[in-house]
Design a protein around this motif. Sequence first.
Motif, mmCIF file in Angstrom:
data_model
loop_
_atom_site.group_PDB
_atom_site.id
_atom_site.type_symbol
_atom_site.label_atom_id
_atom_site.label_comp_id
_atom_site.label_asym_id
_atom_site.label_seq_id
_atom_site.Cartn_x
_atom_site.Cartn_y
_atom_site.Cartn_z
ATOM 1 N N ASP A 66 0.831 -1.201 0.000
ATOM 2 C CA ASP A 66 0.000 0.000 0.000
ATOM 3 C C ASP A 66 0.867 1.252 0.000
ATOM 4 O O ASP A 66 2.088 1.200 0.151
ATOM 5 C CB ASP A 66 -0.983 -0.009 1.167
ATOM 6 N N ASP A 67 0.226 2.389 -0.136
ATOM 7 C CA ASP A 67 0.954 3.644 -0.332
ATOM 8 C C ASP A 67 1.889 3.973 0.832
ATOM 9 O O ASP A 67 3.012 4.449 0.616
ATOM 10 C CB ASP A 67 -0.034 4.797 -0.536
ATOM 11 N N GLU A 68 1.432 3.744 2.046
ATOM 12 C CA GLU A 68 2.266 4.079 3.198
ATOM 13 C C GLU A 68 3.522 3.218 3.236
ATOM 14 O O GLU A 68 4.635 3.716 3.437
ATOM 15 C CB GLU A 68 1.465 3.899 4.488
ATOM 16 N N GLN A 69 3.347 1.908 3.043
ATOM 17 C CA GLN A 69 4.498 1.010 3.014
ATOM 18 C C GLN A 69 5.383 1.290 1.806
ATOM 19 O O GLN A 69 6.611 1.193 1.882
ATOM 20 C CB GLN A 69 4.024 -0.440 2.981
ATOM 21 N N LYS A 70 4.748 1.629 0.711
ATOM 22 C CA LYS A 70 5.466 1.935 -0.525
ATOM 23 C C LYS A 70 6.518 3.015 -0.278
ATOM 24 O O LYS A 70 7.685 2.884 -0.626
ATOM 25 C CB LYS A 70 4.457 2.406 -1.570
ATOM 26 N N LYS A 111 7.660 4.024 2.642
ATOM 27 C CA LYS A 111 8.601 3.566 3.671
ATOM 28 C C LYS A 111 9.735 2.764 3.043
ATOM 29 O O LYS A 111 10.919 3.016 3.331
ATOM 30 C CB LYS A 111 7.860 2.709 4.693
ATOM 31 N N TYR A 112 9.396 1.803 2.180
ATOM 32 C CA TYR A 112 10.420 0.927 1.623
ATOM 33 C C TYR A 112 11.253 1.636 0.569
ATOM 34 O O TYR A 112 12.473 1.437 0.498
ATOM 35 C CB TYR A 112 9.781 -0.341 1.049
ATOM 36 N N PHE A 113 10.616 2.456 -0.242
ATOM 37 C CA PHE A 113 11.380 3.197 -1.249
ATOM 38 C C PHE A 113 12.360 4.151 -0.574
ATOM 39 O O PHE A 113 13.536 4.222 -0.949
ATOM 40 C CB PHE A 113 10.440 3.969 -2.181
ATOM 41 N N ASP A 114 11.886 4.894 0.409
ATOM 42 C CA ASP A 114 12.748 5.859 1.092
ATOM 43 C C ASP A 114 13.908 5.160 1.801
ATOM 44 O O ASP A 114 15.038 5.672 1.812
ATOM 45 C CB ASP A 114 11.946 6.675 2.100
ATOM 46 N N ALA A 115 13.619 4.002 2.398
ATOM 47 C CA ALA A 115 14.688 3.262 3.076
ATOM 48 C C ALA A 115 15.740 2.790 2.083
ATOM 49 O O ALA A 115 16.947 2.902 2.337
ATOM 50 C CB ALA A 115 14.100 2.071 3.830
ATOM 51 N N ALA A 116 15.282 2.266 0.951
ATOM 52 C CA ALA A 116 16.227 1.818 -0.077
ATOM 53 C C ALA A 116 17.059 2.977 -0.591
ATOM 54 O O ALA A 116 18.278 2.857 -0.788
ATOM 55 C CB ALA A 116 15.464 1.156 -1.224
ATOM 56 N N GLU A 117 16.408 4.105 -0.810
ATOM 57 C CA GLU A 117 17.117 5.284 -1.293
ATOM 58 C C GLU A 117 18.190 5.717 -0.300
ATOM 59 O O GLU A 117 19.326 6.042 -0.693
ATOM 60 C CB GLU A 117 16.123 6.419 -1.526
ATOM 61 N N LYS A 118 17.854 5.696 0.970
ATOM 62 C CA LYS A 118 18.829 6.111 1.983
ATOM 63 C C LYS A 118 20.009 5.148 2.022
ATOM 64 O O LYS A 118 21.169 5.565 2.156
ATOM 65 C CB LYS A 118 18.168 6.208 3.352
ATOM 66 N N MET A 119 19.732 3.850 1.914
ATOM 67 C CA MET A 119 20.810 2.862 1.880
ATOM 68 C C MET A 119 21.729 3.109 0.692
ATOM 69 O O MET A 119 22.960 3.067 0.813
ATOM 70 C CB MET A 119 20.226 1.454 1.796
ATOM 71 N N LEU A 120 21.135 3.353 -0.475
ATOM 72 C CA LEU A 120 21.936 3.559 -1.684
ATOM 73 C C LEU A 120 22.763 4.834 -1.596
ATOM 74 O O LEU A 120 23.908 4.877 -2.072
ATOM 75 C CB LEU A 120 21.030 3.583 -2.916
#
Length: 430
Positions: A356-360, A362-371
Amino acid sequence: MKILNNKISCFFLLGLVFHLSFGCSKKEKEEIQMEESNVDFVDQSFQAAKPLYSNLLKTTSGNFTDYPHAINPDGTIKYLQIDEWTGGFWPGILWYMYEYTEDDQWKQAALEWTHSLEPNQFNTSHHDIGFMMFCSYGNALRFEKKYEYDQILIESAKSLVKRYSPVVGSIQSWNKRKSKGDINTWEYPVIMDNMMNLELLFYATEITGDSSFYEVAIQHATQTMKNHIRDDFSTYHVVNYDPKNGDVLHQQTLQGFSDNSTWARGQAWGIYGFTTMYRATQDNQFLETAVGLADFFLEHPKLPEDMIPIWDFNVGEDGYHPDWDFDPTKFEEQPRDASAAAITASALLELSTYVDDEQKKKYFDAAEKMLKSLSSEAYLNSGDANPYFLLKHSTGNLPSGNEVDVPLIYADYYFLEALLRYKKMKDNLD
C-alpha cells in the motif's frame, strides 16, 4: 537477477510529483530540486565503477577459470573457481555495466564471462546454481534472446531440483557436514540463502511449461517460512533436517553471531527471496513474510543511522560459542556488512511496488537512503583502497575470521542492480 519488469508501480511518487508541480511552496520546490539532484549518485557510482572494473578485466583477461570474489588481506584478488557459489556475479556485473553505459566493451566481456560458466549447468554439488547461472545467463537473456541460453538454464534448474527431497520439502543446501565448532552433524542442512535460487525454477517452468519446477520452489519457500523464521520475523541461518522423516533437528548458524541471533545478510536474503516469491506466485503469504522480514530489518534498534547494518543484529549478546574460530568481541566497533545493505536495498525497491501507499513510501525511502550511504565516500571505493571492487566494508564470515571488512563481488552486484532499479523507478516520473 532480473531487473524489475512492467510490474514496477510508482503511484506514490507520481502523486508526489503532481502535488509538487501544482501546490507546493517555494521552499518545497527547492527541497524537491535538491532531491532530484541526488539522483546523480547513480551516475557517480557507475562512473566510479568504470576504472575499477576495467582494471579487473585486465587482470583477469583470458582467465575464464578463476572468478573474482574478494580482496585478500595483502591486497591481492581472491578468486573462486567455477564450481563455487559466486561465479555468476562477475558476468552479472558486466551485464549491468552494459545496461547502464550501452558500451559494447562491457557487453563483449559479459558474453565471454557468461559463456565460461556453461559447464556449471550440470553442477549438483550444492544449491547455489541459481546464483551462478541466473545472475549470468539470466541477465544475458535480457539482451541476447538465444535458445541455447534457455536450454542452459533449464538444465541448471534440473540440476538444482536433484537436491530436492519431497520428504523434507526442501532443497538441500550443503552436503552432510559438521556444524561450526563440531557441535552437531548437519544431516540435511538448508540455509536462508537458498531462497535466492528459486527464481531459476520459476523461469524453468515459464520456458518449459513443466510445473514441477514451480512446485519445488513453492514447497521449499513454505518450509523456509515455517522453520527459518521466528515469530518476530527474525531468522535462523541454518535449519538441519532429518532426511529420513523431515523432522527439524537443529536451528543454528554458520556465519552469524549465535544460533539465536539474526545474521544481517541472512535477513537480507530472506527479504529478497520472499519478495521474488510473491512476484512469481502472487500468494499473499509470501508478501506478508517479505514485509515482516523487511520491517524487522528496518525497525531494529541496532540498525545504524546510515542504514548499513553491522554483520549481525545480535552481536555482543548471549549465545556465542567460545570454541568457534574467531572472537567478535575483539572489535571496538563491529564491522558493517555493505553486502547486506545492497541486497536489502534492491529487494525493498521491488517490495515497494507490491504494497500500500504508506508502506510503498517507507520501503522506497529506506532503499534510497541505503543507496545514498553506499554511494558516499564512507563505502564507495575511489580506487585508493583497492583498484578492483566498488564497495568497501562487507563481511563474509566473521566467526571463521574469513572476509572481514573487505570488498565482496556480490556486494557490488546487488548494489548495481539496486541502482538500476532505483533509476528506472525515478525515470518513470518523467
